[in-house]
Write an enzyme that holds these catalytic residues in place. Structure first.
Site, mmCIF file in Angstrom:
data_model
loop_
_atom_site.group_PDB
_atom_site.id
_atom_site.type_symbol
_atom_site.label_atom_id
_atom_site.label_comp_id
_atom_site.label_asym_id
_atom_site.label_seq_id
_atom_site.Cartn_x
_atom_site.Cartn_y
_atom_site.Cartn_z
ATOM 1 N N CYS A 217 -14.307 66.613 68.982
ATOM 2 C CA CYS A 217 -15.451 66.325 68.227
ATOM 3 C C CYS A 217 -16.506 65.833 69.218
ATOM 4 O O CYS A 217 -17.641 65.375 68.872
ATOM 5 C CB CYS A 217 -15.465 64.960 67.304
ATOM 6 S SG CYS A 217 -14.825 63.462 67.967
ATOM 7 N N HIS B 260 -27.089 60.667 74.123
ATOM 8 C CA HIS B 260 -27.352 60.418 72.480
ATOM 9 C C HIS B 260 -28.506 61.180 72.421
ATOM 10 O O HIS B 260 -28.652 61.819 71.305
ATOM 11 C CB HIS B 260 -27.289 59.063 72.023
ATOM 12 C CG HIS B 260 -25.777 58.677 71.804
ATOM 13 N ND1 HIS B 260 -25.337 57.742 72.539
ATOM 14 C CD2 HIS B 260 -25.010 58.688 71.122
ATOM 15 C CE1 HIS B 260 -24.084 57.631 72.219
ATOM 16 N NE2 HIS B 260 -23.784 58.126 70.959
#
Ligand code: PEP
Ligand code: MG
Length: 583
Positions: A513, A213
């Protein structure tokens, strides 16, 4: 210095990952190497992400030291209160009220009296603060919903005072009025909400891989970043560094020549990209819509500016991070969703329902005692266990889309099989949602049985970050296994191909994605494998657009076949590069 042209500037330094070079002392220029995950060059001073405040040891001090210790505690309290007030004045608005309330908490006379009492009976200042706040915290936690909600603010005040007393960096995002390069062990999504993009010039993390992340966030913010660089944590606060997010290099104390060289290369690349515009397509006109990954309304302007043709992944979990106790109200969700939907009036917006759990835990939903959280109750599994949360979210989405011409698509994370897909589609229908329902392919089982999943839903979206994690049993947060997170791994390409073929056979769409879509060269290979759209952080869109426009669909298909025929990620990348460059 690598000045890779944009068509070959992928996240290519995996082989060097983890090889932090020697760290020399003094002012000599030193080079460290990690994995470059977000293009660009950042030059600035190091600021470290403060780690959580540890419990100070319960040491006894002699009676004669008490007065001095009390004075130390008072001074720390005053300094923290003054700092909070000053930051409030600077911030203004709602933030000012919150920071001033925190300053008042710090100076609460009863709390201070308790701290002094504890020091008088032998506590150190830091331990007394720690214990006095703990007692107050318990009172607050049990005093009704509003006050209980202030516990996090109180903890923050305590951490600040204790950190000051211990002489360690303040916990969390650094306090700085001037821009800096942030160094952290890793960055959790919860930290991201606090980052001020105007101050963070770039990131370096010791952990994490290209799909962690921290990497995703860096791309979302459009700042250069390098991950998996062990040793970065040892750089002294204030050291000047230059970070090259393309090559993965970090220069300590860069010379004037090195700075000029890096800046010139970055400017050249930026200018070349500025020339690219329009919808995504190969040179022979095969359309591949380029969509943006967003975490909320704040990311929309950058997506629009980059020419995104819509949103391919709206990570709604970021809306849920504000409150550790409950989901945001339906109304709050409607407002946030509507802002994103309105930004793409005629475009496509793919909203992913809440993906909580594993690396994105939510206190009120995620079981605290899972031995392997990534393999536990996360994503759609969490929502099926908490149908009211899913219902509220789907209802909010239905309301947000009312009257808008937007093409709304809603998808579920972590779909394992047809049963999951059906449960999600049923929930969407029950909520009266006028949208396409889709499934993310993040688990190998979903790719292997994509056709069966497509009997229940209308589209697939490949989450290559998790798909790599689960294919290789390699935690995406662990820098040591970042080699296996490389999206060029041929087996990952096989799973992409399987999914795309299944979608084509069913006459449905299959996008990507995951972060794989943001690597310009790999984007061509994905196109050649048959994916129908590519979604990425806004900052990557110009790179991908410019590269895709250079090759025909047939060239992309040949590059894809060559990459799949390879045995390793490195070879796959090289094979695709060779085909596309016509060597
Ligand atoms: C993925 O796993 O590829 C994905 C897009 O989801 P996230 O990165 O949010 O887990
Ligand atoms: Mg995922």
């Amino acid at each position: 210095m690598t000045t890779a042209p944009c068509d070959t500037a992928g996240w290519t330094t995996t082989a060097a990952a983890g090889s932090a070079a020697l760290m020399e002392t003094g002012d000599m220029e030193t080079t460290l190497r990690g994995v470059g995950v977000s293009h660009g060059v950042a030059i600035g001073e190091v600021r470290h992400m403060g780690t959580a405040v540890l419990e100070p040891p319960a040491r006894q001090i002699p009676a004669e030291g008490a007065e001095r210790e009390q004075e130390r505690a008072r001074k720390a309290v005053e300094a923290v209160a003054a700092d909070l007030t000053a930051r409030g004045t600077l911030a203004g608005g709602e933030a000012q009220a919150v920071l001033e309330a925190q300053a008042m908490m710090a100076q609460d006379p009863e709390l201070l009296a308790d701290v002094e009492r504890r020091i008088a009976v032998g506590s150190t200042a830091e331990r007394a603060v720690y214990d006095a706040f703990a007692a107050y915290r318990e009172l607050l936690a049990g005093a009704g919903e509003y006050l209980a909600g202030r516990v996090a603010d109180l903890d923050d005040v305590r951490n600040r005072i204790v950190a000051r007393l211990l002489g360690v960096p303040m916990p969390g995002v650094p306090d700085s009025d001037t821009p800096y390069v942030l160094i952290a062990r890793d960055l959790a999504p919860a930290d991201t909400a606090l980052l001020d993009p105007a101050l963070v010039l770039g990131f370096v993390t010791e952990e994490g891989g290209p799909t962690s992340h921290s990497a995703i966030l860096a791309r979302a913010l459009g700042v250069p970043a390098v991950v998996a660089l062990p040793g970065a944590g040892e750089l002294a606060e204030g050291t000047v560094i230059a970070v090259d997010g393309s090559s993965g290099e970090l220069f300590v104390n860069p010379s004037a020549e090195k700075r000029a060289e890096l800046e010139a290369a970055a400017a050249e690349r930026k200018a070349a990209l500025a020339a690219s515009s329009g919808p995504g397509a190969t040179s022979d006109g095969h359309r591949v819509p380029l969509l943006a990954n967003v975490g909320g309304p704040a990311d929309v302007p950058a997506a629009v500016e980059a020419g995104a043709e819509g949103v391919g992944l709206f990570r709604t979990e970021f809306l849920f991070l504000d409150d550790s106790k409950a989901a945001p109200s339906e109304q709050k969700q409607v407002e946030a969703y509507r802002q994103v939907l309105e930004a793409f009036p005629e475009g496509r917006v793919v909203v992913r329902v809440l993906d909580a759990g594993a690396d994105k835990p939510l206190d009120f939903l995620t079981p605290a005692d899972e031995p392997n959280p990534a393999l536990g109750v996360r994503g759609l599994r969490t929502l099926l266990d908490h149908p009211e949360v899913l219902r509220t979210q789907l209802t909010a989405l239905a309301k947000a889309a009312e009257g808008l011409p937007v093409h709304l698509e809603v998808m579920a994370p972590m779909v394992a099989d047809r049963i999951d897909a059906r449960a999600f589609a049923d929930a969407c229908r029950e909520a009266g949602l006028q949208a396409k329902f889709g499934a993310m392919v993040e688990i190998p089982s979903a790719a292997l049985r994509a056709r069966s999943i497509l009997r229940e839903v209308e589209f697939l979206s490949l989450g290559t970050n998790d798909l790599a994690q689960y294919t290789f049993a390699a935690d995406r947060q662990v820098g040591a296994v970042s080699r296996l997170q490389d999206p060029w791994q041929p087996v990952l390409l096989d799973l992409v191909a399987l999914s795309a073929e299944a979608a084509r056979a069913e006459g449905k769409s299959c996008g990507v994605c995951g972060e794989a879509a943001s690597d310009p060269l790999l984007a061509c290979v994905l196109t050649g494998l048959g994916v129908t759209s590519l979604s990425m952080g806004a900052a990557s869109i110009p790179y991908v657009r410019a590269t895709l426009a250079k090759y025909t669909l047939a060239q992309c298909e040949r590059a894809a076949a060559a990459a799949r025929a390879a045995d390793t990620a490195e070879e796959a990348r090289e094979a695709a590069r060779t085909v596309l460059s016509g060597e």
